[in-house]
Design a protein around this motif. Structure first.
Motif, PDB file in Angstrom:
ATOM      1  N   VAL A  29     -16.122  -8.142 -14.291  1.00  0.00           N
ATOM      2  CA  VAL A  29     -15.450  -7.259 -14.814  1.00  0.00           C
ATOM      3  C   VAL A  29     -15.033  -6.200 -13.704  1.00  0.00           C
ATOM      4  CG1 VAL A  29     -14.656  -5.623 -16.725  1.00  0.00           C
ATOM      5  CG2 VAL A  29     -15.880  -7.752 -17.401  1.00  0.00           C
ATOM      6  N   GLY A  88      -8.106  -9.072 -15.527  1.00  0.00           N
ATOM      7  CA  GLY A  88      -8.628  -8.269 -16.576  1.00  0.00           C
ATOM      8  C   GLY A  88      -7.474  -8.069 -17.704  1.00  0.00           C
ATOM      9  N   GLU A 131     -11.479  -6.955 -12.418  1.00  0.00           N
ATOM     10  CA  GLU A 131     -10.503  -6.572 -13.356  1.00  0.00           C
ATOM     11  C   GLU A 131      -9.146  -6.321 -12.936  1.00  0.00           C
ATOM     12  OE1 GLU A 131     -10.936  -4.018 -17.515  1.00  0.00           O
ATOM     13  OE2 GLU A 131     -11.865  -3.226 -15.764  1.00  0.00           O
TER      14      GLU A 131
END
Lengths: 78, 273
Positions: free
Chosen positions: B187, B237, B191
């Protein structure tokens, strides 16, 4: 079953317990593999890769252990 | 070497190749018949093997390995059905021998023993050069591995799933992070990247793994998919978390695969400590 999908392949190459569910699913996959050369190639490749990744993880830990506990200064390159 | 009869071998083919879905009774019975005596003998003569598992453990792993590999790697290793009974017996022995070898190596790598010993399974003999076996293994398989990885990259699956799987696998293999750590890293690192720039970043990370080279043709294939209208400019993301990980249910997911690898590492770490 037309062709194995991504999840079928991963599930087949990574199962490590014999139970009703894994036997049932692997039996379906094997029935398809007996007829489909394309999927056999993918399963062979995925199995090889999966096994190598497990081995890579093991070897990395093993190397660390040897460094710390067993060979020490004897293995100058480490 | 023990052998099975032609009838027993034919029954394996009937169950495994012509029965839909396949059955494994004859396959497992043949493995048991072939391996029982030599495997029990191996356990009595190899303390390192007996220390790490039981006869039943090994036999169970042999069953699993045969179920996974008999059709793709023996009966249909080539395009036509392989009906070589003695070849099949050798195949079963090889599978069992490889499992035993791995168990012994694992034991050797995680056990401290006195340097002076008469035991022929003594650990010092097996670790005199801990990289030798690995190097041989890598040299032998490096081209196959490269092809294997490319085959996975060419699988018919959504491109973001493939990229996520590759990113996570490469991260774990090249940076030594755990599965949980890799989730957060995925992440934070990717992202805001588009899938296209994410793939470029993954390729750079993959270069740290000597055996993991992605060819230009496969790279071009993936880039072509990434250039499609649906994928262009999509940020990592923006993908729904649920698209990547199936937290519940029977299906093994990409995450599941990586998780299994990580569980091995965790198990070994806990053993070491």
């Amino acid at each position: 079953m037309e062709h194995l999908n991504f999840e079928n392949v991963i599930e087949f190459v990574s199962f490590d317990k014999l139970n009703d569910e894994s036997i049932k699913k692997s039996a379906e996959v094997n029935a398809h593999l007996a007829e489909c050369e394309a999927c056999r190639k993918i399963v062979r490749a995925a199995q090889l890769l999966y096994d190598e990744m497990l081995s890579e993880c093991r070897d990395r830990e093993i190397a660390k252990e040897k460094l710390a506990e067993t060979l020490g200064e004897q293995m100058g390159q480490f | 070497m023990n052998m099975i009869s032609q009838n027993e071998f034919d029954q394996i083919i009937v169950e495994l190749i012509y029965t839909k879905p396949a059955k494994y009774d004859a396959l497992c019975a043949a493995a048991t018949a072939l391996l029982e005596k030599p495997l029990r003998r191996k356990f009595t003569t190899t303390p390192a093997l007996a220390a790490t598992c039981t006869y039943e453990d090994v036999l169970s792993e042999v069953y699993i390995r045969l179920i996974k590999s008999a059709v793709p790697s023996f009966f249909y290793r080539n395009e036509t059905l392989n009906d070589d009974c003695s070849g099949f017996c050798k195949f079963v022995y090889t599978v069992a021998a490889n499992i035993c070898r791995d168990k012994i190596r694992y034991y050797a790598a995680h056990t401290s023993v006195p340097i002076e010993t008469d035991d022929e399974d003594a650990i010092p003999l097996q670790i005199s050069d801990p990289t030798a076996d690995k190097m041989f293994h890598e040299q032998e398989n490096i081209e196959i591995l490269r092809q294997a990885f490319e085959t996975v990259l060419l699988m018919d699956a959504q491109v973001y799933k493939i990229i996520t799987w590759v990113a996570q696998a490469v991260m774990i293999l090249s940076e030594g992070v755990s599965k949980i750590e890799s989730n957060d890293l995925l992440v934070s690192r990717y992202e805001k990247m588009t899938l296209d720039s994410m793939w470029a970043e993954i390729r750079r990370a993959a270069d740290k793994l000597s055996w993991l080279k992605v060819s230009e043709s496969v790279d071009a294939h993936l880039r072509k998919i990434l250039d499609s209208p649906f994928n262009s400019n999509v940020r990592y993301g923006d993908m729904r978390y649920a698209d990547f990980f199936m937290k519940k249910g029977a299906k093994a997911s990409i995450s599941d695969w990586v998780n299994r690898i990580n569980s091995v590492v965790r198990r070994e770490n806990s053993w070491n400590t």
